[in-house]
Scaffold this active site. Structure first.
Site, PDB file in Angstrom:
ATOM      1  N   SER A   1       0.886  -1.100  -0.068  1.00  0.00           N
ATOM      2  CA  SER A   1       0.060  -0.007   0.013  1.00  0.00           C
ATOM      3  C   SER A   1       0.834   1.146   0.044  1.00  0.00           C
ATOM      4  O   SER A   1       1.813   1.335  -0.927  1.00  0.00           O
ATOM      5  CB  SER A   1      -0.845  -0.103   1.193  1.00  0.00           C
ATOM      6  OG  SER A   1      -1.865   0.976   1.212  1.00  0.00           O
TER       7      SER A   1
ATOM      8  N   ASP B   1      -9.549  -5.314  -4.780  1.00  0.00           N
ATOM      9  CA  ASP B   1      -9.241  -4.316  -4.017  1.00  0.00           C
ATOM     10  C   ASP B   1     -10.111  -3.330  -4.041  1.00  0.00           C
ATOM     11  O   ASP B   1     -10.170  -2.607  -4.808  1.00  0.00           O
ATOM     12  CB  ASP B   1      -7.641  -3.770  -4.196  1.00  0.00           C
ATOM     13  CG  ASP B   1      -7.034  -3.218  -3.271  1.00  0.00           C
ATOM     14  OD1 ASP B   1      -7.696  -2.600  -2.488  1.00  0.00           O
ATOM     15  OD2 ASP B   1      -5.903  -3.106  -3.009  1.00  0.00           O
TER      16      ASP B   1
ATOM     17  N   HIS C   1      -7.598  -5.748  -0.612  1.00  0.00           N
ATOM     18  CA  HIS C   1      -6.437  -4.947  -0.098  1.00  0.00           C
ATOM     19  C   HIS C   1      -5.609  -5.680   1.010  1.00  0.00           C
ATOM     20  O   HIS C   1      -5.785  -5.325   2.091  1.00  0.00           O
ATOM     21  CB  HIS C   1      -7.010  -3.640   0.400  1.00  0.00           C
ATOM     22  CG  HIS C   1      -5.768  -2.625   0.614  1.00  0.00           C
ATOM     23  ND1 HIS C   1      -5.106  -2.149  -0.527  1.00  0.00           N
ATOM     24  CD2 HIS C   1      -5.297  -1.931   1.580  1.00  0.00           C
ATOM     25  CE1 HIS C   1      -4.248  -1.244  -0.166  1.00  0.00           C
ATOM     26  NE2 HIS C   1      -4.018  -1.190   1.143  1.00  0.00           N
TER      27      HIS C   1
END
Length: 235
Positions: free
Chosen positions: A125, A180, A214
C-alpha cells in the site's frame, strides 16, 4: 540494515528480521497507511516466512502525522493522504521527505557493509508507493523493488523526476488483488503502464490475484520470495 543506530531515526524503532548467516543483502519493507503498526509487524512476519538466511529484513515504523483522509487525525503514515485516486492532490513535500529518509537508511547500510546494489525496497500500500518513488529517484543503483497493492506517488512528475536516477533498468515486481476496494486494480494497472515509460518495460512484472482484496496471499508471498532470490543471489 539494522535497527539500533539512533543517528538514523527511522531505524530506531524498526522491526528487524536478522539473517541466520552472514548478511550480504537487505530487504527494506514497509506496511500501509492507517494500520501501520500492525502492518509493519505483519510484513515482518511475512518476511520471516519467506526469509533467506543471508538477507536482513528491516521494517521501520512510519511517523505519526495528521492525515487528511482520516479527518486530520494523527496516525502512522509516511506522508499525508488527501485521496486514493489517480487525480487526488498529493503531499509532495511529505513524499520527498519520506524518500530522503529511506535513502539515508540505504546510505547507512552501505557504510555497514551492504551496498545499495544488494538492497531491495519493498512494501504494501503506502509503503509500496514510497518504495517505488524512492527507487525511481535514487542516484544509487538498487537491486529491485517489490510493490504490493500500491501506486506511484507524484506520477505526473515522471519520467522527468527520474532523470538523475540510477534505476532506469531496475527489476520491479508489482502485485495487486483484483478485488481491492481501497486501491482498485485499475489504478495498479495504470501504475504499471506508467512505470513502463520510466524503466525498461521487460524488467517490470505485474501480477494480479483473483478474489484478493487490499491484502496479501500465500501465492503473492511466494512470488515475492522468488523475486528476492533472483535479484539477491547468494554471494
Amino acid at each position: 540494515m539494522c535497527g539500533n543506530n539512533m543517528s538514523v531515526p527511522l531505524l530506531a524503532e524498526a522491526v528487524t528480521v536478522s539473517g541466520t548467516q552472514k548478511e550480504t543483502a537487505a530487504v527494506r519493507g514497509r506496511g500501509g497507511e492507517g494500520r501501520e503498526a500492525n502492518m509493519v509487524h505483519g510484513w515482518a512476519d511475512a518476511m520471516t516466512s519467506i526469509r533467506l538466511p543471508y538477507v536482513k529484513y528491516i521494517c521501520p515504523h512510519a511517523p505519526r502525522i495528521p492525515v487528511t483522509l482520516n479527518m486530520k487525525m494523527t496516525m502512522p503514515s509516511w506522508f499525508d493522504l488527501m485521496g486514493l485516486s489517480p487525480d487526488s492532490p498529493e503531499d509532495e513535500a511529505g513524499i520527498k521527505k519520506a524518500a530522503e529518509n529511506i535513502k539515508a537508511i540505504i546510505d547507512h547500510e552501505a557504510k555497514n557493509g551492504i551496498p545499495a546494489n544488494r538492497v531491495i525496497l519493498g512494501g504494501f500500500s503506502q509503503g509500496g508507493a514510497l518504495s517505488l518513488y524512492t527507487a525511481l529517484t535514487c542516484q544509487q543503483q538498487l537491486a529491485g523493488v517489490v510493490a504490493l497493492s500500491c501506486w506511484l506517488p507524484l506520477h505526473k512528475t515522471f519520467p522527468q523526476a527520474a532523470s538523475g536516477s540510477a534505476n532506469k533498468d531496475i527489476p520491479i515486481l508489482q502485485c495487486h488483488g483484483d478485488m481491492d476496494p481501497m486501491i482498485p486494480v485499475q489504478f495498479g494497472a495504470m501504475t504499471a503502464e506508467k512505470l513502463k515509460t520510466i524503466v525498461t518495460p521487460q524488467k517490470l512484472t505485474f501480477r494480479t490475484y483473483p478474489g484478493l482484496m487490499h491484502s496479501s496471499c500465500p501465492q503473492e508471498m511466494s512470488a515475492v520470495k522468488e523475486f528476492i532470490e533472483k535479484q539477491l543471489p547468494r554471494i
